[in-house]
Design a protein around this motif. Structure first.
Motif, PDB file in Angstrom:
ATOM      1  N   THR A 366      -5.818 -12.744  -5.775  1.00 56.79           N
ATOM      2  CA  THR A 366      -4.855 -11.654  -5.875  1.00 56.79           C
ATOM      3  C   THR A 366      -4.751 -10.880  -4.569  1.00 56.79           C
ATOM      4  O   THR A 366      -3.903 -10.023  -4.435  1.00 56.79           O
ATOM      5  N   ALA A 367      -5.624 -11.178  -3.622  1.00 56.86           N
ATOM      6  CA  ALA A 367      -5.602 -10.427  -2.373  1.00 56.86           C
ATOM      7  C   ALA A 367      -4.644 -11.043  -1.367  1.00 56.86           C
ATOM      8  O   ALA A 367      -4.281 -10.404  -0.388  1.00 56.86           O
ATOM      9  N   LEU A 368      -4.239 -12.297  -1.591  1.00 58.63           N
ATOM     10  CA  LEU A 368      -3.306 -12.943  -0.676  1.00 58.63           C
ATOM     11  C   LEU A 368      -1.987 -13.165  -1.412  1.00 58.63           C
ATOM     12  O   LEU A 368      -1.983 -13.688  -2.527  1.00 58.63           O
ATOM     13  N   ASN A 369      -0.898 -12.790  -0.756  1.00 58.97           N
ATOM     14  CA  ASN A 369       0.406 -12.989  -1.373  1.00 58.97           C
ATOM     15  C   ASN A 369       0.678 -14.487  -1.525  1.00 58.97           C
ATOM     16  O   ASN A 369       0.732 -15.218  -0.548  1.00 58.97           O
ATOM     17  N   PRO A 370       0.837 -14.975  -2.798  1.00 61.98           N
ATOM     18  CA  PRO A 370       0.936 -16.414  -3.015  1.00 61.98           C
ATOM     19  C   PRO A 370       2.184 -17.046  -2.399  1.00 61.98           C
ATOM     20  O   PRO A 370       2.256 -18.265  -2.282  1.00 61.98           O
ATOM     21  N   ARG A 371       3.166 -16.253  -2.029  1.00 58.53           N
ATOM     22  CA  ARG A 371       4.408 -16.819  -1.494  1.00 58.53           C
ATOM     23  C   ARG A 371       4.457 -16.814   0.028  1.00 58.53           C
ATOM     24  O   ARG A 371       5.490 -17.060   0.616  1.00 58.53           O
ATOM     25  N   LYS A 372       3.356 -16.418   0.670  1.00 51.64           N
ATOM     26  CA  LYS A 372       3.380 -16.364   2.124  1.00 51.64           C
ATOM     27  C   LYS A 372       2.394 -17.363   2.687  1.00 51.64           C
ATOM     28  O   LYS A 372       1.334 -17.598   2.104  1.00 51.64           O
ATOM     29  N   ARG A 380       0.898 -10.749  10.003  1.00 53.81           N
ATOM     30  CA  ARG A 380       1.510  -9.447   9.769  1.00 53.81           C
ATOM     31  C   ARG A 380       0.719  -8.297  10.392  1.00 53.81           C
ATOM     32  O   ARG A 380       1.306  -7.493  11.130  1.00 53.81           O
TER      33      ARG A 380
ATOM     34  N   MET B 366      -1.402  -5.852  -7.690  1.00 56.10           N
ATOM     35  CA  MET B 366      -2.158  -6.892  -6.994  1.00 56.10           C
ATOM     36  C   MET B 366      -2.812  -6.321  -5.736  1.00 56.10           C
ATOM     37  O   MET B 366      -2.304  -5.396  -5.119  1.00 56.10           O
ATOM     38  N   ASP B 367      -3.909  -6.957  -5.367  1.00 55.27           N
ATOM     39  CA  ASP B 367      -4.643  -6.472  -4.204  1.00 55.27           C
ATOM     40  C   ASP B 367      -3.843  -6.616  -2.914  1.00 55.27           C
ATOM     41  O   ASP B 367      -4.013  -5.829  -1.988  1.00 55.27           O
ATOM     42  N   TYR B 368      -2.978  -7.641  -2.839  1.00 57.79           N
ATOM     43  CA  TYR B 368      -2.251  -7.799  -1.581  1.00 57.79           C
ATOM     44  C   TYR B 368      -1.247  -6.677  -1.356  1.00 57.79           C
ATOM     45  O   TYR B 368      -0.921  -6.350  -0.223  1.00 57.79           O
ATOM     46  N   ARG B 375      -2.330  -0.826   4.986  1.00 57.84           N
ATOM     47  CA  ARG B 375      -1.966  -1.159   6.357  1.00 57.84           C
ATOM     48  C   ARG B 375      -0.985  -0.112   6.883  1.00 57.84           C
ATOM     49  O   ARG B 375      -0.851   0.066   8.073  1.00 57.84           O
ATOM     50  N   GLU B 386       6.988  -8.296   0.134  1.00 54.44           N
ATOM     51  CA  GLU B 386       5.801  -8.560  -0.678  1.00 54.44           C
ATOM     52  C   GLU B 386       6.153  -8.771  -2.157  1.00 54.44           C
ATOM     53  O   GLU B 386       5.644  -9.676  -2.790  1.00 54.44           O
ATOM     54  N   PRO B 389       9.554 -11.847  -3.085  1.00 56.67           N
ATOM     55  CA  PRO B 389       9.262 -13.286  -3.115  1.00 56.67           C
ATOM     56  C   PRO B 389       8.483 -13.702  -4.361  1.00 56.67           C
ATOM     57  O   PRO B 389       8.612 -14.836  -4.816  1.00 56.67           O
ATOM     58  N   ASN B 390       7.703 -12.792  -4.926  1.00 56.09           N
ATOM     59  CA  ASN B 390       6.914 -13.138  -6.109  1.00 56.09           C
ATOM     60  C   ASN B 390       7.690 -12.935  -7.398  1.00 56.09           C
ATOM     61  O   ASN B 390       7.215 -13.298  -8.464  1.00 56.09           O
TER      62      ASN B 390
END
Lengths: 550, 481
Positions: A366-372, A380, B366-368, B375, B386, B389-390
């Motif tokens: 969940t810490a990494l955006n799955p679409r990137k 970034r 979500m954590d991202y 940031r 962010e 796209p999801n």
């Protein structure tokens, strides 16, 4: 031993899983025997196929998995070719299953006892009334509090450890010959885990039930199993009885598993007197709404050092991290960065302040955006803070990937879903490094990973600390991790700092009673550890009960 | 008596009411007693004693009611002489028996293969029922189209058309899928391999509609406003039945070619619907994501406003606003169609808002997202780089569904007379104009089809879009696992 004592006989079992139109092998020829009353421990990393094998031993496969060849005989019945009717008779009645997360496996809409009695009534083992009485007896045997009434609660009204024990009781409800435990304590705290382990071990030996105990935690399996079978990527590595396996493993892989916990870095010398700490938490009190979750906590983190914050879930260690990052502004107190007080709210902090403190998360999923792509994720912060663009940015990302020991050209254009758990966590580290911070918060970064992978991450973090002079705040509930990486330790309970000091002091008695409890609850590789501990503490003074007595 | 006291009857009414009440009570009591009795008999005869012992009384009574009802049915079928009923009961009994026989024979013949061994009775019943329906369909398909008296049998005619349509659709879908499997880049070939037949048919239809809409002036044989010679030419182009080969789908009441109007209708109706849906998504999705990200009072304000809009029945609300707009449009010199697009878009954006907000709420935790916030990223980056796209998979699926609803709303408004204005061809208006022909169905099926042509065009597109959307939803949910 006579052949009729063998309850489960698995021979040359091959399983395949469907992935993207093709079938790929999951288990390559597993064989084992399980005698009545015997506990077999199945260990291996995630993806080793241990859960699949455990389920196959009850003649069941998950969707998209098929048995290609081999034999599973349960008490002489061929489970692979058995009809649905035959399986219905066996499953639940003579074979039971305890899932990893009891919280997710109980139906939240029914009371515990209703779910408990369903199987015996359905299988006509006993009537509803008898089964209810039996449930209460089982609850008592498993040392659940208030066994007469706890069954009439809903799953959300009891704690995680109690729920796991209720699930074990439910599996016992028909007095099965075989129970399959699929990582039953992985989701629990150490202090809670211990009472579940003790209960399971007790009841299994009491009813002479055979069990397959699936886990990735070696110390746990050492307590539970009579024999251990090690799996690696669907292959059998070795199998022998527990003491032999622990004392003299023959295969290299098993030896490497045994050696994981040996990683330990020397404690650094204490910081010079009068040095300004990188991050200083001063008398912080914080609350969610009206509920105070942190009470007047104070600790410092000095340059180039690692401070481990330990405690059970709910002790406020993650909340402390939220206060430092500014996600939860404190009610009282202040967080200082290199002597300068920082605004409590992250929105009011400058870009510079935000850049200096980075975070690595527990769940890399969940810490990494799955679409990137990985390149975008790491690129970034490079672009945002350093202003690098185009080729320069790409070069910097590659450099970062090399630093976290991933091959840049191979990974830069992949999506997170194409990476393994450990690789994702490394990308999370790279994203934090991209900001070139002085201070990184690591929130349970290794708890979702297998031991070998976790060790790799710890080594990487240590290496980066030496190279870049980073300071870490290491949130964890795993004391083995603390032992290997921390310089200083902060023990938290109920939102208060119970004890703090250098690591060497913390692991040497005398302790605060709670620290003592935490330390003694960590399973050790010694197969007699649990027995000794129970003898020492007494069966009614472990886990939640012990915490409550404090 | 000179006048009747209004009070005289009250007493009588009361007695009457009480009488009805008493009868209901008596029946209830009777069935309760029957249930009680049934349960008693059941537990006396049931050796295992579990089923009846723990049965609640109301279930037992319900069972008694069911038994009495089925006995009544049987009595009226076999003794009361209800032939159709008897036939139905015998048919069901026969299917039930054959279902059992089918499974038994399967088990014997295949030597207990798991397929037959583990087959539940319901499934084998279903197989036999399907076989019966199939045989009946074939038989019915080859019934004569004209009765002995010379009148057409509309049911057979329409049934044949339906079967032919289904077969053509299946052939086209399969052909398109096979083509897609062999032609094109690797990713699209793979996509076609895993695609169900329905989805490939849906895509084919959507492509066909798009081509027809874009090239309408080139494809249509006549203009949409062009009034040609003969009015009410019957579709089919068969002069013997009142058709004309020059107008294969006939003409309407004032002699405009229906085929041309259908083709232009694709342009008008589908084009406007597409624009409206896009606008609805732009409004709904951006507000929804904004509310999900910021939360707090903005979320409350927008969400409650949306609740208010959603509380009003959408079609009636649209009608009301269109009535007002039809006064404003000439005064402001803006075409009414523009008003319609905006009104429907705003009304439909409330649904999109709900979805976007719900999906967004799941993503912002979500954590991202937290990492991006820490940031120091701005709102625009958060939403477009962010979150969006999801959220594309559920939003795209919703786009397909929403498009259908918008399209149907436009057709409905045009049908009611406030939508797309004549002389522009529009499918909704075409259905309304020719709705009366449906009454000719029993004696002139060819003529009755006129209103169904436009309705069929609407239905086909709706079904096609839904096929594709279902498939996409299935795919996106599969990805999440």
């Amino acid at each position: 031993m006579a052949d009729r004592d063998i309850l489960v006989k698995v021979r040359n079992l091959y399983l395949e899983g469907r992935s993207d139109e093709t079938w790929i092998p999951i288990i390559n020829g597993a064989s084992f025997d399980l005698r009545r009353g015997e506990v077999l421990g199945l260990i291996g990393e995630s993806g080793a196929g241990k859960s699949t094998l455990g389920l196959a031993a009850m003649g069941f496969t998950r969707d998209g998995v098929r048995i290609t060849s081999g034999k599973v005989l349960f008490d002489g019945v061929d489970l692979i070719n058995a009809s649905a009717a035959v399986k219905r008779e066996l499953l639940g009645r003579r074979i039971a299953y305890v899932a990893q997360s009891a919280a997710a496996s109980f139906n939240p809409a029914h009371k515990l006892i209703d779910q408990h009695t369903e199987a015996p009534v359905q299988h006509r083992v006993s009537s509803r009334i008898d089964s209810e009485r039996d449930a209460m007896e089982l609850y008592e045997k498993l040392r659940l509090p208030d066994p007469e009434h706890i069954g009439f609660r809903y799953p959300h009204q009891v704690s995680g450890g109690q729920l796991q024990r209720a699930m074990t009781a439910m599996a016992m409800s028909c007095r099965p010959d075989l129970i399959i435990f699929d990582e039953p304590t992985t989701a629990l705290d150490v202090t809670t885990q211990i009472e579940v382990l003790a209960s399971i071990r007790d009841i299994v030996s009491q009813f002479d039930t055979a069990a397959i105990y699936i886990t990735h935690d070696l110390a746990v399996v050492a307590q539970m199993a009579d024999r251990i079978k090690v799996m690696l990527k669907g292959d059998e590595v070795e199998e022998s009885d527990t003491r032999t396996m622990l004392a003299s493993p023959t295969q290299d892989y098993t030896k490497s598993l045994w050696a994981v916990r040996s990683f330990q870095r020397p404690q650094k010398p204490p910081p010079p007197a009068g040095a300004v700490p990188v991050v200083s938490v001063k008398n912080v009190t914080a609350a969610y709404g009206r509920v105070k979750v942190l009470h007047d906590i104070t600790f410092d983190i000095h340059a180039g050092r690692t401070v481990a914050v330990v405690g059970e879930s709910g002790s406020g260690k993650s909340t402390a991290a939220r206060v430092i990052t500014g996600l939860l502004p404190p009610l009282e107190g202040v967080v200082e960065f290199e002597g300068e007080p920082m605004p409590g709210d992250y929105r009011k902090r400058t870009k510079m302040q935000l850049r200096q403190a980075q975070m690595i998360y527990q769940m890399a999923d969940t810490a990494l955006n799955p679409r990137k792509t990985i390149g975008e994720i790491i690129g970034r912060p490079v672009e945002f803070y350093m202003g690098l663009k185009g080729q320069e940015k790409r070069e910097r990302v590659k450099e970062l990937l090399r630093e976290i020991e991933l091959e840049p050209d191979q990974f830069i254009d992949r999506l997170p879903s194409e990476l393994s758990g450990g690789q994702k966590q490394r990308v999370g580290i790279a994203r934090a490094l991209a900001a070139e911070p002085k201070f990184i918060i690591c929130d349970e970064v290794t708890s979702a990973l297998d031991q070998l992978v976790a060790e790799g991450i710890l080594r990487l973090l240590a290496k980066l600390q030496d190279e870049l002079g980073l300071s870490y705040m290491f949130i964890t509930h795993d004391l083995a991790t603390v032992r290997s990486i921390a310089d200083e330790v902060v023990v938290m309970k109920d939102g208060r700092v119970v004890e703090q000091g250098p690591k060497t002091e913390m692991f040497r008695p005398p302790h605060h009673p709670y620290t003592d409890l935490l330390l003694s609850s960590v399973p050790e590789m010694d197969p007699d550890w649990l027995t000794n501990l129970l003898a020492e503490r007494g069966v009614d003074n472990i886990g939640d009960a012990a915490v409550g007595n404090m | 008596m000179i006048f009747e006291s209004p009070y005289d009857n009250v007493f009588g009414d009361l007695i009457e009411a009480f009488g009805v009440f008493a009868v209901i009570l008596a029946v209830l009591a009777l069935f309760t007693f029957a249930g009680f009795l049934l349960r008693g008999i059941g537990s006396a005869f049931d050796s295992r004693g579990e089923t009846f012992d723990e049965m609640p009384l109301f279930l037992a009574s319900l069972l008694a009611v069911l038994i009495v009802a089925s006995l009544t049915l049987l009595w009226s079928a076999f003794i009361g002489g209800r032939d159709t009923l008897r036939f139905l009961i015998l048919l069901i009994a026969a299917i039930a028996a054959f279902g059992w026989l089918f499974r038994w024979a399967g088990q014997r013949l295949t030597n207990n293969a798991p397929r037959f061994r583990d087959m539940p009775y319901g499934v084998s019943f279903g197989y036999v029922l399907a076989a019966v329906v199939l045989i009946w369909s074939v038989w019915f398909y080859f019934q004569p189209v004209v009765t002995e008296q010379g009148t057409p049998r509309a049911s057979v005619v329409f049934f044949r058309w339906a079967i032919q349509g289904l077969l053509i659709a299946a052939v086209l879908g399969t052909g398109f899928k096979e083509l897609g499997k062999r032609v094109g880049p690797g990713w699209s070939r793979k996509l076609f391999r895993t695609m169900p037949l329905t989805a490939s048919f849906g895509i084919l239809v959507i492509i066909a509609y798009a081509i027809v809409a874009i090239f309408a002036p080139l494809i249509a044989p006549y203009g949409q406003e062009q009034v040609l010679g003969a009015a009410n030419v019957v579709p089919g182009g068969n002069p013997a039945l009142g058709g004309n080969p020059e107008f294969p789908l006939g003409t309407d009441q004032i002699g405009r070619d229906i085929l041309s109007r259908l083709i232009y209708g694709a342009q008008n109706t589908v084009g406007i619907a597409f624009a409206t849906t896009l606008l609805a998504f732009f409004i709904g999705a951006s507000l929804g994501f904004l509310a999900a990200t910021l939360g707090g009072w903005l979320d409350q304000l927008v969400s409650r406003a949306v609740d208010v809009l959603m509380a009003i029945p959408s079609l009636i609300f649209a009608l009301l606003l269109m009535t007002i707009a039809s006064v404003w449009a000439p005064r402001l010199g803006i075409p009414l169609t523009v008003f319609m697009v905006v009104i429907i878009a705003v009304i439909d954006s409330t649904r999109v808002y709900r979805l976007a907000r719900a999906v967004g709420l799941n993503i912002v935790v979500m954590d991202y997202i937290e990492a991006a916030k820490l940031r120091g990223e701005g709102l625009t980056y958060l939403i477009f780089k962010e979150i969006l796209p999801n959220a594309t998979a559920p939003l795209l699926a919703e786009f397909g569904l929403r498009f259908c609803f918008v399209f149907l709303t436009i057709a409905a408004l045009s049908f009611l007379g406030v939508g797309i204005q004549p002389p522009l061809a529009d499918w909704g208006t075409m259905v309304r104009d020719m709705a009366a022909f449906i009454n000719f169905a029993p004696f002139a099926p060819q003529a009755a089809i006129t209103p169904l042509l436009a309705a069929g065009a609407i239905a086909l597109l709706t079904v096609a879009v839904n096929f594709v959307v279902d498939w996409m939803l299935h795919k996106s949910s599969g990805l999440k696992e």
